[in-house]
Write an enzyme that holds these catalytic residues in place. Structure first.
Site, mmCIF file in Angstrom:
data_model
loop_
_atom_site.group_PDB
_atom_site.id
_atom_site.type_symbol
_atom_site.label_atom_id
_atom_site.label_comp_id
_atom_site.label_asym_id
_atom_site.label_seq_id
_atom_site.Cartn_x
_atom_site.Cartn_y
_atom_site.Cartn_z
ATOM 1 N N ASN A 9 0.869 -1.177 0.000
ATOM 2 C CA ASN A 9 0.000 0.000 0.000
ATOM 3 C C ASN A 9 0.905 1.226 0.000
ATOM 4 O O ASN A 9 1.472 1.582 1.023
ATOM 5 C CB ASN A 9 -0.881 -0.029 1.262
ATOM 6 C CG ASN A 9 -1.666 1.257 1.463
ATOM 7 O OD1 ASN A 9 -1.765 2.075 0.557
ATOM 8 N ND2 ASN A 9 -2.210 1.440 2.660
ATOM 9 N N LYS A 11 0.217 4.296 -0.355
ATOM 10 C CA LYS A 11 -0.397 5.524 0.171
ATOM 11 C C LYS A 11 -0.130 6.688 -0.802
ATOM 12 O O LYS A 11 -0.028 6.459 -2.010
ATOM 13 C CB LYS A 11 0.109 5.795 1.584
ATOM 14 C CG LYS A 11 -0.039 4.546 2.474
ATOM 15 C CD LYS A 11 0.146 4.788 3.916
ATOM 16 C CE LYS A 11 -0.040 3.465 4.661
ATOM 17 N NZ LYS A 11 -0.011 3.608 6.108
ATOM 18 N N HIS A 96 -9.481 1.438 4.779
ATOM 19 C CA HIS A 96 -8.207 1.641 5.484
ATOM 20 C C HIS A 96 -8.417 2.616 6.652
ATOM 21 O O HIS A 96 -9.228 3.546 6.550
ATOM 22 C CB HIS A 96 -7.155 2.188 4.507
ATOM 23 C CG HIS A 96 -5.778 2.182 5.101
ATOM 24 N ND1 HIS A 96 -5.348 3.164 5.958
ATOM 25 C CD2 HIS A 96 -4.762 1.285 5.008
ATOM 26 C CE1 HIS A 96 -4.113 2.888 6.347
ATOM 27 N NE2 HIS A 96 -3.731 1.750 5.787
ATOM 28 N N GLU A 98 -6.789 5.037 7.659
ATOM 29 C CA GLU A 98 -6.589 6.452 7.318
ATOM 30 C C GLU A 98 -7.827 7.017 6.636
ATOM 31 O O GLU A 98 -8.184 8.182 6.838
ATOM 32 C CB GLU A 98 -5.327 6.604 6.444
ATOM 33 C CG GLU A 98 -4.063 6.397 7.280
ATOM 34 C CD GLU A 98 -2.879 5.810 6.540
ATOM 35 O OE1 GLU A 98 -2.842 5.846 5.295
ATOM 36 O OE2 GLU A 98 -1.962 5.298 7.229
ATOM 37 N N GLU A 168 -5.391 -4.527 10.577
ATOM 38 C CA GLU A 168 -4.353 -3.522 10.764
ATOM 39 C C GLU A 168 -4.619 -2.736 12.045
ATOM 40 O O GLU A 168 -5.409 -1.774 12.034
ATOM 41 C CB GLU A 168 -4.331 -2.547 9.580
ATOM 42 C CG GLU A 168 -4.018 -3.193 8.260
ATOM 43 C CD GLU A 168 -3.433 -2.194 7.280
ATOM 44 O OE1 GLU A 168 -2.328 -2.433 6.801
ATOM 45 O OE2 GLU A 168 -4.075 -1.166 7.012
ATOM 46 N N GLY A 174 2.548 2.618 10.617
ATOM 47 C CA GLY A 174 3.510 3.703 10.431
ATOM 48 C C GLY A 174 4.220 4.123 11.707
ATOM 49 O O GLY A 174 4.871 5.163 11.755
ATOM 50 N N SER A 214 3.425 -1.800 10.278
ATOM 51 C CA SER A 214 4.873 -1.884 10.494
ATOM 52 C C SER A 214 5.463 -3.258 10.191
ATOM 53 O O SER A 214 6.358 -3.716 10.890
ATOM 54 C CB SER A 214 5.234 -1.436 11.915
ATOM 55 O OG SER A 214 4.870 -0.078 12.109
#
Ligand code: PGA
Length: 253
Positions: A9, A11, A96, A98, A168, A174, A214
């Protein structure tokens, strides 16, 4: 046996030339004879067509990072399933964290997107995960259950063959803080048991559940060797060809 699925991904990283460079770096350095997993790259919208062209004669597939659930019309800034298909996508990441946190996407919207993806012939990579606060206050399983039951409302057993779930944990994305293999395995098992209750054992046994948050070359092998972890959704470490390839190889250990 479930096939492992390793997805990058990207991003909001890489313009068209950067994307072409990264994909060429992967293709030119990977030994596909060592790879039994499915490999997917998910560049930004603007690079999808370039990515699809470059991977054409390889086993690598292309996914988008989001889409809207309407077919067309006055939805400024949005991208439809048909547009993704025409850019060569087979997959689309939906829900996701985010998207949920920054762009306020609800379970209801994610559900509509999953239905649109499935009816259009795109395979959804459906992301779920708890925040640190939710984990620490003991509501993690309730949160995951709500995300999964509401996200998959109306999705049939047959359609589930096309769905990938990505667990996730938000606190691991991250941050460099990975869930331990035991923590991740516990949640993956919880998700698979929930899918057994919602559908049946067959659907649950065949469901690919990726871990994301991560994932790096130095922790991938241990995570991917857990019985219920069937792949990885990789952010940062997918932005370098060598670390992405290392993680792909880790799935074969
Ligand atoms: P990360 O991102 O690997 O950089 O933690 C994973 C993701 O958000 O999909």
């Amino acid at each position: 046996m479930r096939k492992k699925v390793i997805a990058g991904n990207w991003k909001m990283n890489n313009d068209i030339s950067g994307s072409a460079e990264l994909i060429s770096g992967i293709i030119n350095n990977i030994d596909f004879s060592r790879v039994n997993s499915d490999v997917i790259v998910c560049p930004p919208f603007t690079s999808l067509e370039t990515a699809s062209e470059l991977v054409k004669n390889t086993p690598i597939k292309v996914g988008a990072q989001n889409m809207f659930f309407e077919d067309k019309g006055a939805f400024t800034g949005e991208i439809s399933a048909a547009m993704l298909l025409s850019a060569g996508c087979d997959y689309v990441i939906l829900g996701h964290s985010e998207r949920r946190a920054i762009f306020n996407e609800s379970n209801e919207w994610i559900n509509k997107k999953i239905h649109k993806a499935l009816s259009s012939g795109l395979k959804p990579i459906f992301c779920v995960g708890e925040t640190l606060e939710e984990r620490e206050s003991g509501v993690m399983k309730d949160v995951l259950k709500k995300q999964i039951t509401e996200g998959l409302t109306g999705v049939t057993s047959n359609q589930m063959e096309e769905v990938i779930v990505a667990y996730e944990p938000v606190w691991a994305i991250g941050t460099g803080k990975t869930a331990s293999p035991e923590q991740a395995e516990e949640v993956h098992k919880f998700i698979r048991d929930l899918i057994t209750k919602m559908y049946n054992k067959d659907v649950a046994d065949n469901l690919v559940i990726q871990y994301g948050g991560s994932v790096k070359p130095n922790n991938a092998a241990e995570l991917l060797s857990q019985p219920n972890i069937d792949g990885a959704l990789i952010g940062g470490a997918a932005l370098k060809a060598d670390s992405f390839i290392d993680i792909i190889y880790s799935a074969e250990l």
